[in-house]
Design an enzyme around this catalytic site. Structure first.
Site, PDB file in Angstrom:
ATOM      1  N   GLY A  78       0.396 -14.144  -4.067  1.00  0.00           N
ATOM      2  CA  GLY A  78      -0.215 -13.249  -3.080  1.00  0.00           C
ATOM      3  C   GLY A  78       0.598 -12.001  -2.798  1.00  0.00           C
ATOM      4  O   GLY A  78       1.387 -11.567  -3.624  1.00  0.00           O
ATOM      5  N   SER A  79       0.390 -11.449  -1.611  1.00  0.00           N
ATOM      6  CA  SER A  79       0.987 -10.165  -1.243  1.00  0.00           C
ATOM      7  C   SER A  79       2.494 -10.273  -1.034  1.00  0.00           C
ATOM      8  O   SER A  79       3.003 -11.278  -0.540  1.00  0.00           O
ATOM      9  CB  SER A  79       0.349  -9.664   0.053  1.00  0.00           C
ATOM     10  OG  SER A  79       1.115  -8.616   0.597  1.00  0.00           O
TER      11      SER A  79
END
Lengths: 144, 331
Positions: free
Chosen positions: A66-67
């Site tokens: 993810g981020s």
């Protein structure tokens, strides 16, 4: 009877030592959107640990995803006093490495045994981020 | 990894806590990726600017590192913020959000990071030169810089790009290494790319099908406009983890895993990403619009009235240029 101890050797990524109960996830973890930085509780939908807390535990999971904001979430967990005390990965990537550096959390990866298969939630685990070693004391002895 | 004497000094904290933390971060990443040493980077582009994404933990961290005396030592730029910094009231951004956003901007300002606030930092003063090592975080700009401009950057994150801006360094691994930039897969383009959308669809398909590879695209027109390539890079970055693609004609087509894509597959992606629902609002500019694109929109919109609300997103830099050309007034 004393629980058997098992030593796994791997790679030191972030130094420091921690000893505590494990919480284990077979799934990768996105800290951004996956964990509430105020409570340390897993909030990601459909995650096997949803509703459980990683605060004060040794968090064992395959890898981050993810981020890259996830690094700040790990920093936030520490700031609010609900961070894991150590982390063990199959393979660490920059989000988790960055977060553990910012928060000062010992991190070890690439162990000579599969940590996800061996460590179970509730086991006592010692993470040695200076030596790249993980020591496991099984909570439940499996019958053969 | 090997650190020079002066890098060791930074790691030992002799140049302050902020620089020490930045070095700890880059050294840990370097160790994990078996980087032999650090290299100098010419610019850094930092993500994690919007309060909507980084929230309180990110703001807390930025406050800590900026008050610890961290200062960018190379050209340092920012990804977009969570709102228009000038016209947030008009756009009805809540005051509490705006105040947090301005605190974030203040932290970056005190670290001498330029408030470029754009995902197309290569339009403007931040464009890198060929073969230049840089540390950029915006994933679409990473693909563009590596593939179109020939610069060298890994897909950095907010924290690593910030650390690189402070130290002017990055660990030598991945896209900084010549051997890692060689193509690993061949993409055989079996149809023409006729529209801007076709470039987006190809990129999306590539990102989804070819995880963290360096694909060589056979049949990609050399004369493709930068705007079309921007669309290709952006969708490639959004649907997967590709950091760069290679043009056909560079080197031999040695034995490589080959995948083919035809018109039907592009149409399938189109269907997958489209919806038949009615809409109230049109938003253009992700990634940010270029001057050419604003010109196109201006020519289409001039003298007409839109029936739906139209928002165009770009950087302050491109907007100012568009205003000078009269495009803003036309839209």
């Amino acid at each position: 009877m004393r629980s058997p101890e098992l030593i796994m050797n791997g790679r030191k990524i972030v130094g420091g030592q921690a000893f505590g109960k494990a919480v284990v996830s077979k799934q990768s973890m996105s800290f951004f959107g996956g964990i509430d930085p105020r409570t340390g509780i897993v909030i990601e939908h459909n995650h096997e640990l949803r509703g459980q807390s990683i605060a004060g535990k040794v968090f064992v999971f395959p890898r981050g995803k993810g981020s890259t904001v996830g690094s700040y979430v790990i920093y936030g967990l520490r700031k609010y006093g609900v961070a894991p005390i150590g982390m063990v990965n199959v393979e660490s990537e920059p989000i988790i490495i960055g977060g553990c550096v910012l928060a000062g959390i010992p991190l070890v990866d690439r162990l000579d045994k599969d940590p996800i298969g061996i460590i179970e939630t509730g086991d006592w685990v010692e993470v040695n981020g200076d030596a790249g070693r993980v020591l496991v004391r099984k909570q439940h002895v499996r019958s053969r | 990894m090997y650190l020079t004497k002066s890098e060791e000094r930074i790691l030992d904290g002799e140049e302050g806590q902020a620089r020490q933390l930045a070095m700890k971060l880059l050294a840990a990443i370097g160790d994990a990726y078996q980087a032999p040493r650090m290299i100098k980077v010419r610019s850094a582009q930092i993500s994690g600017v919007s309060y909507k994404t980084i929230g309180e933990p990110g703001l807390d961290f930025l406050k800590e590192i900026s008050s610890g005396g961290a200062v960018a030592t190379i050209r340092a730029m920012l990804n977009p913020a969570g709102m228009d910094l000038a016209r947030w009231k008009e756009l009805r951004v809540p005051r509490e959000f705006a105040e947090k956003q301005f605190e974030i901007m203040q932290c970056f300002k005190s670290m001498k990071v330029e408030p470029t606030c754009t995902c197309i930092p290569y339009h403007g003063k931040g464009a890198p030169l060929k073969a230049e090592h840089i540390a950029w975080a915006e994933s679409s700009a990473v693909v563009f810089a590596n593939s179109v401009l020939g610069a060298r950057t890994n897909r950095e994150g907010g924290p690593t790009a910030l650390a690189s801006s402070i130290l002017g360094l990055s660990p030598l691994y991945g896209m900084h290494v010549e051997e890692e930039r060689r193509p690993t897969h061949l993409v055989n383009l079996e149809c023409k790319l006729n529209t801007d959308l076709d470039y987006s669809l190809l990129g999306y398909w590539m990102g989804r099908s070819l995880a963290s590879s360096v694909p060589k695209i056979k049949g990609l027109p050399k004369a493709s406009s930068h705007d079309r390539l921007k669309a290709l890079c952006a969708s490639m970055a959004a649907s997967g983890s590709i950091s760069m693609f290679v043009w056909d004609g560079n080197g031999q087509n040695e034995q490589m895993e080959t995948v083919s894509i035809n018109k039907d597959q592009l149409s399938e992606i189109d269907r997958l990403l489209s919806s038949n629902e009615d809409f109230q609002h049109v938003a253009l500019g992700c990634p940010h619009l270029s001057l050419d694109e604003l010109k196109l929109i201006a020519n289409l919109a001039s003298g007409r009235k839109t029936t739906k609300k139209l928002w165009c997103f770009t950087s302050r830099y491109v907007r100012d240029a568009a205003q000078q050309q009269g495009y803003v007034a036309m839209i």
